[in-house]
Motif scaffolding. Sequence first.
Motif, PDB file in Angstrom:
ATOM      1  N   ASP A 105       0.642  -0.947   0.278  1.00 43.16           N
ATOM      2  CA  ASP A 105       0.411  -0.273  -0.199  1.00 43.16           C
ATOM      3  C   ASP A 105       0.851   0.707   0.148  1.00 43.16           C
ATOM      4  N   ALA A 106       1.964   1.071   0.810  1.00 47.04           N
ATOM      5  CA  ALA A 106       3.129   2.236   0.819  1.00 47.04           C
ATOM      6  C   ALA A 106       3.779   2.830  -0.371  1.00 47.04           C
ATOM      7  N   ALA A 107       4.068   1.812  -1.848  1.00 45.48           N
ATOM      8  CA  ALA A 107       4.299   1.568  -3.083  1.00 45.48           C
ATOM      9  C   ALA A 107       3.683   2.257  -3.432  1.00 45.48           C
ATOM     10  N   GLU A 108       2.472   1.928  -3.750  1.00 44.53           N
ATOM     11  CA  GLU A 108       1.164   2.254  -4.421  1.00 44.53           C
ATOM     12  C   GLU A 108       1.440   3.616  -4.121  1.00 44.53           C
ATOM     13  N   LYS A 109       1.158   4.116  -2.629  1.00 37.42           N
ATOM     14  CA  LYS A 109       0.986   5.945  -2.686  1.00 37.42           C
ATOM     15  C   LYS A 109       1.974   6.304  -2.613  1.00 37.42           C
ATOM     16  N   ALA A 110       2.932   5.799  -2.442  1.00 34.90           N
ATOM     17  CA  ALA A 110       4.303   6.926  -3.537  1.00 34.90           C
ATOM     18  C   ALA A 110       4.406   6.708  -4.721  1.00 34.90           C
ATOM     19  N   ALA A 111       3.983   5.894  -5.391  1.00 34.30           N
ATOM     20  CA  ALA A 111       3.526   6.268  -6.925  1.00 34.30           C
ATOM     21  C   ALA A 111       2.901   6.834  -7.490  1.00 34.30           C
ATOM     22  N   LYS A 112       1.518   6.748  -6.636  1.00 35.02           N
ATOM     23  CA  LYS A 112       0.747   7.454  -7.210  1.00 35.02           C
ATOM     24  C   LYS A 112       1.332   9.168  -6.651  1.00 35.02           C
TER      25      LYS A 112
END
Length: 239
Positions: A105-112
């Motif tokens: 979830d953290a990686a997806e939020k950072a990419a977004k």
Amino acid sequence: MLEGNRVSRISVRGFAVASATAVTAVGSVVGVASGSVAQNNDAEAAATDATLLADIPAGQQAQVQTASLTQQADAQAIAADASAKKDAEAAARKAAAETAIAKKDAAEKAAKAAKEREEAAKAASRSQSASAGSASFPVQSSYTVAQIQAMARQVVASSQYQCFSNIVDHESSWNYRAVNASSGAYGLFQALPGSKMSSAGADWQTNPATQIKWGLNYMDSRYGSPCDAWAFWQANHWY
């Protein structure tokens, strides 16, 4: 003598019964911990133990019972340890899964967030270009390459100018009246048909400033920026 021998035999037998009872208890407890059922065996063993225990003198019965209870307690402790270990392993697996999900979830939020910053930067660049593109330039009967390039520098963001210039160099060599004899493509950007540049001004055929406004808008709207358009041009030799 015979009675003494009988007591010794019964005592030995009694301890053997205690051991058998303890083994039965261990098997029952461990079996329950592992999910198996041994109720019938336990019932038979208990009945047999009760019968045999009645044959043992009272003094010996206490020892036999104590040994049996000790063995049962040990078996229960083993089962409890096994259960605790199983629960700990399950908790560890659950914690690992939750950690993995949190990292994802953290990686997806950072990419977004990175994508949103990139889009915001492009939007700011387009806004800056549009604002500069609204500037007016004095109309002349003809323009030199240096004058046209000066116009472009006032309209195109400095970070995008070299890419913009590269495309114009390859398309028209900064000749705002350039015509492709075979296709009819026209102007600095070799628009096809050239008349599409009328969306930027009716004087698209004679005014390089109008062509520059149209070309910059085309690159921004189709590719995102002049540098993105140049990257596409390099890969395809058209844009």
